[in-house]
Structure formats: C-alpha cells, structure tokens
Motif scaffolding. Structure first.
Motif, PDB file in Angstrom:
ATOM      1  N   LEU A  13      -9.124   4.593  12.481  1.00 41.74           N
ATOM      2  CA  LEU A  13     -10.393   3.981  12.070  1.00 41.74           C
ATOM      3  C   LEU A  13     -11.076   3.342  13.275  1.00 41.74           C
ATOM      4  CD1 LEU A  13     -12.288   3.253   9.718  1.00 41.74           C
ATOM      5  CD2 LEU A  13     -10.904   1.220   9.324  1.00 41.74           C
ATOM      6  N   HIS A  51     -24.324  -6.383   2.134  1.00 46.56           N
ATOM      7  CA  HIS A  51     -24.705  -5.054   1.659  1.00 46.56           C
ATOM      8  C   HIS A  51     -26.168  -4.983   1.267  1.00 46.56           C
ATOM      9  CE1 HIS A  51     -21.573  -2.035   1.318  1.00 46.56           C
ATOM     10  NE2 HIS A  51     -20.725  -3.046   1.355  1.00 46.56           N
ATOM     11  N   GLU A  71       0.836  -1.204   0.000  1.00 47.42           N
ATOM     12  CA  GLU A  71       0.000   0.000   0.000  1.00 47.42           C
ATOM     13  C   GLU A  71       0.872   1.257   0.000  1.00 47.42           C
ATOM     14  OE1 GLU A  71      -3.777  -2.138   2.165  1.00 47.42           O
ATOM     15  OE2 GLU A  71      -2.580  -0.719   3.301  1.00 47.42           O
ATOM     16  N   GLN A 111     -13.060  -9.067  -1.680  1.00 47.31           N
ATOM     17  CA  GLN A 111     -13.983  -8.358  -2.582  1.00 47.31           C
ATOM     18  C   GLN A 111     -13.613  -8.546  -4.057  1.00 47.31           C
ATOM     19  OE1 GLN A 111     -14.131  -4.136  -1.735  1.00 47.31           O
ATOM     20  NE2 GLN A 111     -15.785  -4.444  -0.277  1.00 47.31           N
ATOM     21  N   TYR A 157      -3.126  -6.908   8.752  1.00 41.56           N
ATOM     22  CA  TYR A 157      -2.491  -5.714   9.323  1.00 41.56           C
ATOM     23  C   TYR A 157      -2.220  -5.990  10.803  1.00 41.56           C
ATOM     24  CZ  TYR A 157      -4.776  -3.275   5.397  1.00 41.56           C
ATOM     25  OH  TYR A 157      -5.198  -2.876   4.165  1.00 41.56           O
ATOM     26  N   TYR A 165      -5.091   3.932   9.518  1.00 41.37           N
ATOM     27  CA  TYR A 165      -4.403   3.957   8.226  1.00 41.37           C
ATOM     28  C   TYR A 165      -3.555   5.217   8.244  1.00 41.37           C
ATOM     29  CZ  TYR A 165      -7.338   0.301   6.160  1.00 41.37           C
ATOM     30  OH  TYR A 165      -7.951  -0.880   5.860  1.00 41.37           O
ATOM     31  N   PRO A 205     -22.553   1.381   7.233  1.00 42.84           N
ATOM     32  CA  PRO A 205     -22.450   2.284   6.101  1.00 42.84           C
ATOM     33  C   PRO A 205     -21.114   2.103   5.373  1.00 42.84           C
ATOM     34  CG  PRO A 205     -22.828   3.479   8.162  1.00 42.84           C
ATOM     35  CD  PRO A 205     -22.626   2.068   8.520  1.00 42.84           C
ATOM     36  N   SER A 206     -21.077   2.557   4.132  1.00 43.21           N
ATOM     37  CA  SER A 206     -19.851   2.459   3.346  1.00 43.21           C
ATOM     38  C   SER A 206     -18.736   3.230   4.060  1.00 43.21           C
ATOM     39  CB  SER A 206     -20.124   3.055   1.969  1.00 43.21           C
ATOM     40  OG  SER A 206     -19.012   2.886   1.179  1.00 43.21           O
ATOM     41  N   GLY A 207     -17.577   2.604   4.147  1.00 40.78           N
ATOM     42  CA  GLY A 207     -16.419   3.250   4.778  1.00 40.78           C
ATOM     43  C   GLY A 207     -16.381   3.092   6.279  1.00 40.78           C
ATOM     44  N   GLU A 259     -18.377  -9.409   0.668  1.00 41.62           N
ATOM     45  CA  GLU A 259     -19.280  -9.202  -0.481  1.00 41.62           C
ATOM     46  C   GLU A 259     -19.023 -10.245  -1.561  1.00 41.62           C
ATOM     47  OE1 GLU A 259     -19.622  -5.125  -1.777  1.00 41.62           O
ATOM     48  OE2 GLU A 259     -18.613  -4.476   0.059  1.00 41.62           O
ATOM     49  N   GLY A 305     -15.635   0.454   7.919  1.00 42.34           N
ATOM     50  CA  GLY A 305     -14.513  -0.399   8.341  1.00 42.34           C
ATOM     51  C   GLY A 305     -14.804  -1.886   8.303  1.00 42.34           C
ATOM     52  N   LYS A 306     -15.805  -2.304   7.533  1.00 33.52           N
ATOM     53  CA  LYS A 306     -16.172  -3.740   7.498  1.00 33.52           C
ATOM     54  C   LYS A 306     -15.046  -4.590   6.882  1.00 33.52           C
ATOM     55  CE  LYS A 306     -19.828  -2.668   5.072  1.00 33.52           C
ATOM     56  NZ  LYS A 306     -19.690  -1.206   5.020  1.00 33.52           N
ATOM     57  N   THR A 307     -14.542  -4.137   5.718  1.00 32.29           N
ATOM     58  CA  THR A 307     -13.439  -4.892   5.081  1.00 32.29           C
ATOM     59  C   THR A 307     -12.213  -4.894   5.991  1.00 32.29           C
ATOM     60  OG1 THR A 307     -14.239  -4.288   2.901  1.00 32.29           O
ATOM     61  CG2 THR A 307     -11.933  -4.940   3.036  1.00 32.29           C
ATOM     62  N   THR A 308     -11.933  -3.738   6.574  1.00 33.04           N
ATOM     63  CA  THR A 308     -10.755  -3.641   7.447  1.00 33.04           C
ATOM     64  C   THR A 308     -10.884  -4.618   8.614  1.00 33.04           C
ATOM     65  OG1 THR A 308     -10.654  -1.315   6.862  1.00 33.04           O
ATOM     66  CG2 THR A 308      -9.303  -2.011   8.716  1.00 33.04           C
TER      67      THR A 308
HETATM   68  N1  LIG Z   1      -5.333   0.871   2.358  1.00 32.30           N
HETATM   69  C1  LIG Z   1      -5.931   1.922   2.877  1.00 32.30           C
HETATM   70  N2  LIG Z   1      -5.232   3.043   3.137  1.00 32.30           N
HETATM   71  C2  LIG Z   1      -5.824   4.110   3.677  1.00 32.30           C
HETATM   72  N3  LIG Z   1      -7.126   4.165   4.014  1.00 32.30           N
HETATM   73  C3  LIG Z   1      -7.878   3.092   3.776  1.00 32.30           C
HETATM   74  C4  LIG Z   1      -7.329   1.909   3.201  1.00 32.30           C
HETATM   75  N4  LIG Z   1      -8.311   0.990   3.082  1.00 32.30           N
HETATM   76  C5  LIG Z   1      -9.424   1.565   3.558  1.00 32.30           C
HETATM   77  N5  LIG Z   1      -9.163   2.816   3.976  1.00 32.30           N
HETATM   78  C6  LIG Z   1     -10.120   3.740   4.587  1.00 32.30           C
HETATM   79  O1  LIG Z   1     -10.621   3.126   5.758  1.00 32.30           O
HETATM   80  C7  LIG Z   1     -12.021   3.312   5.866  1.00 32.30           C
HETATM   81  C8  LIG Z   1     -12.710   1.956   5.978  1.00 32.30           C
HETATM   82  O2  LIG Z   1     -12.539   1.261   4.775  1.00 32.30           O
HETATM   83  P1  LIG Z   1     -13.180  -0.180   4.553  1.00 32.30           P
HETATM   84  O3  LIG Z   1     -12.859  -0.622   3.173  1.00 32.30           O
HETATM   85  O4  LIG Z   1     -12.772  -1.054   5.663  1.00 32.30           O
HETATM   86  O5  LIG Z   1     -14.736   0.174   4.698  1.00 32.30           O
HETATM   87  P2  LIG Z   1     -16.004  -0.682   4.327  1.00 32.30           P
HETATM   88  O6  LIG Z   1     -16.948  -0.519   5.446  1.00 32.30           O
HETATM   89  O7  LIG Z   1     -15.637  -2.089   3.969  1.00 32.30           O
HETATM   90  O8  LIG Z   1     -16.510   0.082   3.040  1.00 32.30           O
HETATM   91  P3  LIG Z   1     -17.428  -0.443   1.830  1.00 32.30           P
HETATM   92  O9  LIG Z   1     -18.736  -0.856   2.417  1.00 32.30           O
HETATM   93  O10 LIG Z   1     -17.560   0.767   0.972  1.00 32.30           O
HETATM   94  O11 LIG Z   1     -16.703  -1.563   1.154  1.00 32.30           O
HETATM   95  C9  LIG Z   1     -12.450   4.113   4.660  1.00 32.30           C
HETATM   96  O12 LIG Z   1     -12.588   5.459   5.063  1.00 32.30           O
HETATM   97  C10 LIG Z   1     -11.320   3.976   3.683  1.00 32.30           C
HETATM   98  O13 LIG Z   1     -11.139   5.142   2.941  1.00 32.30           O
END
Ligand SMILES: Nc1ncnc2c1ncn2[C@@H]1O[C@H](COP(=O)(O)OP(=O)(O)OP(=O)(O)O)[C@@H](O)[C@H]1O
Length: 580
Positions: free
Chosen positions: A354, A533, A115, A420, A389, A349, A373-375, A502, A377-380
């Motif tokens: 987060l 979603h 990254e 994803q 990480y 990040y 909601p989108s963003g 997803e 942090g679900k994927t994180t």
């Molecule tokens: N590699 C990264 N470097 C910096 N910021 C990141 C990185 N990956 C994600 N983020 C930020 O961390 C936050 C959470 O991201 P994440 O992908 O975990 O959200 P999410 O809930 O899975 O979103 P979505 O539903 O849109 O997939 C977001 O604000 C995103 O911009």
C-alpha cells in the motif's frame, strides 16, 4: 505464522501441552489434595477387597472381619464423596485458569492476528477447546498417577500371595491397553473434525446474528436458512461418524474384556488348585484382578480423550505461541506536542503493497485533514500513526522522536482515536464514556463534554441519565448518537493528539458543526488529524494532506492545496456541502 509452523513441527502435541500447562498456573494445591484423596481411596479399597474376600470365604469373626469390613466400606463411601467434590472443584479451577490465560493472551495480540483469524472462531477456542483441555488434565494426566498408584498397590498385594501370580496378571492386563491405543487413534481424527465443524458453525451463526439487518433488507432469509442447514449437516455427519467409531469400540472392548477375564480366572484357578493360594486369597486375587482391569480400561478409554483433545491442544497452543504486542517496552510518551513526520514508510497488507516510501508532515497544534480517493490508505495511515500495525520499513516520528521507541501503552494513552465504526459496549452510557480512562470524571465534566458534542439533552431525557443501558453494541442508539458518544469518550481522554476517522459522517449538518466547534475549543493548541470525505468537514482543516496512490500528492493550507490538487478542487466543487 512460519515461526509457529516450525514450532509445531519441532515439538509434538505432548511438548506443546506441557509448555502450555507451564504458562497456565494450575491450582497446584487443589491438585495435590485431589491426588492425596485418591491415594487414600486406593488404600481403603485394598482393605475393603481383602475383608470382603474373607467374608466370602466364610470367615465371620465380628471384630476380625465383619466390623472392619463395614468400617472400610463406610470410609470408602465418605472418601469417595470427598474425592468427587475435589475432582469437580479441580476441574472448575483448571478450566477457569486456562480460560484466563487464553483470554489474557488474546487481548494482547496485535490487530493482524484478528485479521488473519476469524474472531468468532476464537470463541470456541476459549470455550470448547479449553474445556476439552481441562477434561484432558483431569481424566488423562492426573489419573496417570492415581492409576499407577492403585495398580502398584493391588499388584503388591497379589505378589504377597504369590509372586508368580502377579507376573501372570501383568502379562494378561495390557491387552486392553493395546486395543484402546488403536481405537484412540481412530477417534482422534473424528473428534477433531467435530470440534472444527462446530467452531465453524458457531462462527457462522454469530456472524449472521450480527448481520440480521442486511439479511432482512436483502431478503436472503431462505438462502441463509439453506446455508445454515448445510453447515449443521456437516456437524451432524461428523458426529455420526464418531458414533460409528464408538459403536465399533464397544464390542471390541467387550470381547477383549471377556477373554481377559477367562485368562485371569484360569490363572487364579491353577494356583488355587495346587494349594499355592488359600480360599480367601483366591477370592481377593479375583477382586483385585477385576478392579485392575476396570481401572486400566477406564484409563485407556480416557486415553482416547487425549487423542480427541489433541486438536484442542493444537488450536489453543497456536494462540499461546503468537507474539504479543510489547505494550510496556520503551520509554514513556511524556507530553507530545504532536509534530508527526513519516519518513520512507513502507506497509503492505499481505503481499499487496500500500505504501512504498510514504513521506508526510503533519504540523503540531493544528487540525489536519487527510483526503483522497476511496482505498487510497487514509484509514491505514491513521492506524499506522496509532501503531496498530508495525511498519515494514521507514519511521514515524512525533516531535522528532521515533514512536517505535515509546512504550505502546503510554503512546496510545497520549493519542485518542475515534475509529470509523464508533464502537460501543452493551453497558450504560457512563460505562461507555469512561471506557479506557484511568480516572473517573464527575457528572459535571461528563455534562460539559456531552454538551460540547450536542448529546447532553439526549442523556438528560433518559430515565436513568448516564446510567441508562445502550443495548448490545449500542443498538438502542442512532448512528449519529453513537458517533457523538465516541467523540465525547475521546475528548474525555484529554489526549495530546486526536485521530478521527470519518467521526462525524453519520451526523446532520448542524451536528457536524457543533462537534467540530467543540473539537477546536477543547483541543486548542493540540494536534488533530482526521479523515475528511466531504467539503463541509474539510472546512475545519488548518492543514490538508491529499493521499493518492500511496503518496502525498499535495499538502499545505487550504489555498495551497486547492491550487495543487485537482482531487481537492473537485471535492470542494462537486461535493460542496454534501455530507459523507
Ligand atoms: N485489513 C486489511 N487487509 C487487507 N487489505 C486491507 C485491509 N484494510 C484495508 N485494506 C486495503 O488497503 C487499501 C486501503 O484501505 P483504507 O481503508 O486504508 O483506505 P481508505 O482510503 O481509508 O478508504 P475509504 O475512504 O474507502 O475508507 C484498500 O485497498 C483496502 O482494500
């Protein structure tokens, strides 16, 4: 990063170069062979020079001069061919070993490294930079020994004629060395600029080639052509500057060599006219002096390669200094029941926080959906559970054991993860399904899993069945097909915990149903955590976690969460039945 900057500051390029070579496992036997052949050539060349000097001086004895001269000339031809073969083989082997070392390092680096660095720029580190380092070893490092040996041998012969003449030669010869040092310094900056600009160009082209669909659909062909032209112009300008510097080097070197030759001839002539040298020695001395000048100036030209390759050494050693993921540290995962607890988890990040103290419970043996909601942090969160990480603070425990104490390798074997992106390689369907498995399932097992995810008919329709190529990154498959194969691959892993991000978003309604039924059957009694979603996939959850603003705002079975979470109610009401 800070640690690396410190390392670079503390140790110069030389030190880093040798530390890197220590790690590279060079082909030492081949190198010793190459050095031995070079030493032999130097000895043969001394004899050839002396016999040719005798011939020039008019000595034409058949056995004393002519035959030995012919013999040594022939021998130097034969050894010269062997030397060039050994040198090329050495170069190829050094190149291969260095590439192997860098690649091995690269695949063991944590996700954060990719990254922070453009992955496409890594291409040129493994190709162009490694090649300049191999060339550096063959043209600068090893010639230190061969040049020193030949020079000492020839100076020794001149000294046997007259010691004072040798000292005169030793004083005259370094002129070239000094000039090459100065020119080498000038070339370094330019060569490094060329490498960096070429790396940027390669990275940009590779990225555009991957995103042609976007370029076409947005109609940005012209803009991309102009942007590409600007990058190519930048590379071209760096190369032109290099040509100018090299152009300047040529006349300076030529003038220095001419002055040096005059000094050499005048010194020899003085000794010859006083009778300190006979005619044969005078000619041989001149032969040695010219060879020495050539050897040293060739070496000095290569020295400027060292300055040029310094940037490559820096870039490659920067990778080699990075910390690898400790894959085998810690105890084995054994069988995980899959009760996942997050305690005060903090994660950022860069400077953007987060999670600042996230707490959550994911029950064992159930299917848990993460919504939010989108963003949010679900994927994180899934990435943190899969230990992609490191945590800044807090713990994640499975069945009461902190996962940080479990070896990464065995933990990731026990946890399946469908990301994803549905990553596919450009191999066959079979190679993609078996990727990462430590066993080889037979076709019947593949059939069962493919049927479960609704892709068996597609496989059977293919002319070569499982051995059908899928195109680059699975380009010949639809998004939904790629997702089905990714889920099938994860199911074949037979992991204790399955994470899905997803993973069915690109499938139609009946496809999603079929895949989720199979997941429920094949993962019965195991823990499944997925990002949902849409209301349809949410129906598959036994347990739901709502993640909003870095915290869990609701958790429980569907009834409980619907009562607690406005977000979830809205999701069920407004998006009911809609696909993600
Ligand atoms: N590699 C990264 N470097 C910096 N910021 C990141 C990185 N990956 C994600 N983020 C930020 O961390 C936050 C959470 O991201 P994440 O992908 O975990 O959200 P999410 O809930 O899975 O979103 P979505 O539903 O849109 O997939 C977001 O604000 C995103 O911009």
């Amino acid at each position: 990063m800070e640690q690396n900057a410190l390392f670079r500051k503390r140790y110069g390029s030389f030190r880093r170069f040798f530390v890197m070579l220590g790690k590279a496992r060079l082909p030492y036997l081949w190198i010793v062979g190459y050095l031995a052949v070079s030493a032999l050539i130097a000895n043969v060349s001394v004899s050839t020079t002396e016999y040719s000097a005798a011939l020039f001086a008019g000595q034409v004895g058949l056995f004393a001069v002519v035959l030995p001269y012919l013999f040594f000339t022939l021998l130097s031809l034969v050894i010269g061919s062997i030397s060039s073969l050994t040198s090329n083989l050495c170069l190829a082997r050094i190149d291969r070993n260095l590439r192997r070392m860098v690649w091995k390092k690269v695949v063991h680096l944590p996700l954060q490294f990719y990254e922070a660095n453009n992955p496409k720029e890594l291409l040129s580190r493994i190709t162009t930079d490694v090649t300049s380092i191999s060339t550096l070893i063959m043209q600068v490092l090893l010639p230190v020994f061969t040049t020193a040996y030949s020079s000492l041998l020839m100076l020794g012969r001149v000294s046997s004629y007259d010691q004072r003449l040798m000292w005169a030669l030793v004083i005259v010869l370094p002129v070239n060395i000094l000039i090459s040092f100065v020119l080498g310094r000038m070339r370094f900056g330019v060569a490094d600029l060329i490498n960096r600009r070429n790396a940027q160009l390669t990275a940009a082209i590779a990225e555009r080639a991957n995103n042609m669909l976007l370029i076409k659909s947005m109609g940005t062909e012209e803009k991309e052509a102009v942007a590409g032209e600007a990058r190519m112009k930048a590379s071209y300008q760096a190369e032109v500057t290099d040509l100018w510097v090299r152009g300047l080097a040529l006349p300076i070197n030529a003038i220095a060599s001419a002055l040096q030759s005059v000094a050499i001839i005048l010194a020899g002539r003085a000794f010859y006219s006083t009778g300190a040298l006979d005619l044969t020695q005078w000619i041989a001395y001149y032969g040695f002096a010219i060879q020495l000048t050539n050897i040293l100036s060739n070496y000095c030209n290569s020295w400027s390669n060292f300055k040029g390759a310094q940037g490559s050494v820096d870039r490659v050693s920067q990778i080699m200094d990075e910390r690898e993921e400790p894959l085998d540290e810690g105890c084995a995962a054994e069988v995980l029941r899959g009760n996942i607890s997050l305690r005060d988890v903090c994660f950022s990040y860069g400077d953007t926080a987060l999670f600042t103290g996230l707490n959550a419970e994911i029950p064992a043996g159930k299917i848990t959906a993460i919504v939010g909601p989108s963003g949010s942090g679900k994927t994180t969160l899934l990435n943190l559970i899969d230990r992609l990480y490191p945590l800044a603070k807090g713990t994640i425990a499975v069945d009461g054991r902190d996962i940080a104490g479990i070896s990464l390798h065995s933990f990731r074997q026990a946890v399946g993860y469908v990301t994803q992106e549905s990553v596919m390689y450009s191999g066959t369907i079979r190679q993609n399904l078996l990727y990462g498995l430590d066993r080889t399932p037979d076709d019947r097992e593949l059939d069962r899993v493919c049927e479960a995810v609704g892709i068996l008919d597609f496989v059977q329709e293919q002319p070569e069945g499982y051995d059908t190529p899928v195109g680059e990154a699975g380009a010949s498959l639809s998004g939904g097909q790629r997702q089905r194969f990714s889920v099938a691959r994860a199911l074949l892993q037979k992991s204790d915990i399955l994470l899905l991000d997803e993973a069915t978003a690109a499938m139609d309604i009946s496809g999603k149903d079929c895949v989720w039924k199979s997941i429920r059957t094949l993962m019965a009694g195991k823990t499944v955590v997925y990002v949902a979603h849409d209301a349809q996939t949410l129906q598959n959850a036994d347990w739901i976690l709502v993640l909003e603003h870095g915290t869990v705002t609701a958790a429980g079975d569907r009834q409980t969460v619907l009562q607690q979470s406005a977000f979830c109610r809205e999701m069920m009401d407004l998006k009911g039945g809609a696909s993600a």
